[in-house]
Scaffold this motif. Structure first.
Motif, PDB file in Angstrom:
ATOM      1  N   ASN A  29      32.517  44.028  33.532  1.00  0.00           N
ATOM      2  CA  ASN A  29      33.023  43.176  34.627  1.00  0.00           C
ATOM      3  C   ASN A  29      34.387  43.656  35.104  1.00  0.00           C
ATOM      4  N   TYR A  30      35.236  44.046  34.156  1.00  0.00           N
ATOM      5  CA  TYR A  30      36.575  44.496  34.508  1.00  0.00           C
ATOM      6  C   TYR A  30      36.538  45.845  35.223  1.00  0.00           C
ATOM      7  N   VAL A  31      35.670  46.725  34.759  1.00  0.00           N
ATOM      8  CA  VAL A  31      35.564  48.040  35.392  1.00  0.00           C
ATOM      9  C   VAL A  31      35.072  47.899  36.831  1.00  0.00           C
ATOM     10  N   GLU A  32      34.028  47.077  37.023  1.00  0.00           N
ATOM     11  CA  GLU A  32      33.479  46.904  38.366  1.00  0.00           C
ATOM     12  C   GLU A  32      34.458  46.170  39.273  1.00  0.00           C
ATOM     13  N   ALA A  33      35.133  45.141  38.747  1.00  0.00           N
ATOM     14  CA  ALA A  33      36.116  44.414  39.556  1.00  0.00           C
ATOM     15  C   ALA A  33      37.275  45.326  39.953  1.00  0.00           C
ATOM     16  N   PHE A  34      37.708  46.167  39.021  1.00  0.00           N
ATOM     17  CA  PHE A  34      38.785  47.124  39.281  1.00  0.00           C
ATOM     18  C   PHE A  34      38.419  48.040  40.445  1.00  0.00           C
TER      19      PHE A  34
ATOM     20  N   ASN B 225      35.083  33.340  30.478  1.00  0.00           N
ATOM     21  CA  ASN B 225      34.023  33.527  31.472  1.00  0.00           C
ATOM     22  C   ASN B 225      34.100  34.882  32.166  1.00  0.00           C
ATOM     23  N   SER B 226      35.281  35.508  32.131  1.00  0.00           N
ATOM     24  CA  SER B 226      35.385  36.848  32.705  1.00  0.00           C
ATOM     25  C   SER B 226      34.651  37.880  31.869  1.00  0.00           C
TER      26      SER B 226
ATOM     27  N   ALA C 110      34.963  37.920  39.953  1.00  0.00           N
ATOM     28  CA  ALA C 110      36.159  37.231  40.446  1.00  0.00           C
ATOM     29  C   ALA C 110      37.081  36.839  39.295  1.00  0.00           C
ATOM     30  N   LEU C 111      36.500  36.343  38.204  1.00  0.00           N
ATOM     31  CA  LEU C 111      37.324  35.936  37.062  1.00  0.00           C
ATOM     32  C   LEU C 111      37.937  37.147  36.370  1.00  0.00           C
ATOM     33  N   ALA C 112      37.182  38.242  36.296  1.00  0.00           N
ATOM     34  CA  ALA C 112      37.765  39.472  35.743  1.00  0.00           C
ATOM     35  C   ALA C 112      38.913  39.969  36.618  1.00  0.00           C
ATOM     36  N   ALA C 113      38.735  39.867  37.934  1.00  0.00           N
ATOM     37  CA  ALA C 113      39.801  40.265  38.858  1.00  0.00           C
ATOM     38  C   ALA C 113      41.027  39.375  38.691  1.00  0.00           C
TER      39      ALA C 113
ATOM     40  N   TYR D 187      27.530  32.928  51.091  1.00  0.00           N
ATOM     41  CA  TYR D 187      26.318  32.463  50.426  1.00  0.00           C
ATOM     42  C   TYR D 187      26.311  32.726  48.927  1.00  0.00           C
ATOM     43  N   THR D 188      27.096  33.664  48.464  1.00  0.00           N
ATOM     44  CA  THR D 188      27.141  33.981  47.038  1.00  0.00           C
ATOM     45  C   THR D 188      28.583  34.019  46.549  1.00  0.00           C
ATOM     46  N   LYS D 189      28.743  33.656  45.276  1.00  0.00           N
ATOM     47  CA  LYS D 189      30.059  33.706  44.638  1.00  0.00           C
ATOM     48  C   LYS D 189      29.918  34.500  43.356  1.00  0.00           C
ATOM     49  N   GLN D 190      30.581  35.639  43.299  1.00  0.00           N
ATOM     50  CA  GLN D 190      30.480  36.539  42.149  1.00  0.00           C
ATOM     51  C   GLN D 190      31.520  36.123  41.100  1.00  0.00           C
ATOM     52  N   TRP D 191      31.196  35.073  40.353  1.00  0.00           N
ATOM     53  CA  TRP D 191      32.158  34.500  39.419  1.00  0.00           C
ATOM     54  C   TRP D 191      32.549  35.477  38.324  1.00  0.00           C
ATOM     55  N   ASP D 192      31.611  36.269  37.844  1.00  0.00           N
ATOM     56  CA  ASP D 192      31.928  37.193  36.761  1.00  0.00           C
ATOM     57  C   ASP D 192      32.971  38.218  37.184  1.00  0.00           C
TER      58      ASP D 192
END
Length: 275
Positions: free
Chosen positions: A56-61, A33-34, A243-246, A236-241
């Motif tokens: 996702n990994y680049v943005e989470a980083f 899911n990440s 968060a899981l990459a993080a 109000y929002t959960k950034q699952w993509d």
């Protein structure tokens, strides 16, 4: 099948493989899911990603300021392990070798402290830490980890030191070695197997700890990896993509450390025994 490899052993192996696959299911969900978009996570959680979203990994980083929070977590984990190993090994050594009633009382007090839930003392802890100036301080957090980690470390060291022959220490004292010298030159090197075990257990606990750093480290510049990951979940929002990459990039250093130390603990058990 021969006599040594029968149906019973085969069944145990199959059961172990099935259990291993069950334990790997959460890792599959996190990793797969990440690599999905946020919309794909909501529509199809169990399936493999249709296209790999490495962004996702680049943005989470970038969003979690990974290098900064990684260095904070690393400093806290390493410093806490160092002080726990030094102070608890010395304390356990003196408790074992000092044959007095007070030694048993102190030892059982440390053991009893392990059953106290953290939630029952966290409010008085924060008030006391605030009055002592330990809030918003990495070293204040390290001192708290020393307090919370002392019970288990002293318990493990205490049991291991009782198996070390006193004659080794007596021979060193006859040769002119001081009590401190006996501990650091004779006893402490023999504690390598249990020290590695304590470091692994404490590293898993401290690296992944969320509640205590949340209470103590209020400055965003002092955030650890779990705290930085938490801020992907808003009211109000959960950034699952993201968060899981993080989560994945925060787990990788700990997995590398664990497998590296696993080799050392096996080596220590086989070659570090007392002859």
């Amino acid at each position: 099948m021969n006599k040594k490899y029968g149906l019973k052993l085969f069944s145990l192996e199959v059961l172990a493989i099935v259990l291993g696959l069950i334990f790997l299911v959460p890792f599959y969900y996190v990793v797969s899911n990440s690599l999905k978009s946020f919309a794909e996570i909501l529509t199809n959680t169990s399936a493999l990603p249709s296209s790999l979203q490495w962004s996702n990994y680049v943005e989470a980083f970038d969003r979690m300021n990974y290098l900064k929070v990684f260095s904070n977590s690393l400093i806290i984990t390493v410093a806490s392990n160092v002080v726990i190993v030094i102070f608890c090994s010395m304390a356990a050594y003196m408790l074992v070798r000092t044959k007095k009633k007070i030694s048993n009382i102190i030892f059982f007090t440390f053991v009893a402290a392990m059953v106290i839930p953290f939630q029952s003392i966290m409010i008085p802890l924060v008030k006391t830490a605030s009055s002592l100036g330990l809030i918003n301080s990495i070293w204040g957090l390290v001192i708290m980890y020393l307090g919370f980690g002392s019970g288990l470390a002293i318990f493990l060291y205490h049991g291991f030191i009782k198996g070390i022959p006193v004659e080794l220490e007596e021979a060193a004292i006859i040769d002119g070695c001081s009590t401190l010298g006996v501990f650091w030159r004779i006893v402490f090197p023999l504690l390598k197997p249990i020290t590695v075990t304590i470091v692994i257990l404490n590293s898993l606990w401290i690296w992944n700890d969320f509640l205590l750093p949340l209470l103590v480290l209020q400055d965003p510049e002092l955030r650890t990896i779990p705290l930085a990951t938490f801020f992907f979940f808003g009211q109000y929002t959960k950034q699952w993509d993201l968060a899981l990459a993080a989560l994945v990039i925060s787990i990788i250093p700990l997995l590398i450390f664990f497998f590296a130390m696993q080799k050392h603990i096996i080596k220590g058990i086989t070659s570090g025994s007392i002859k």
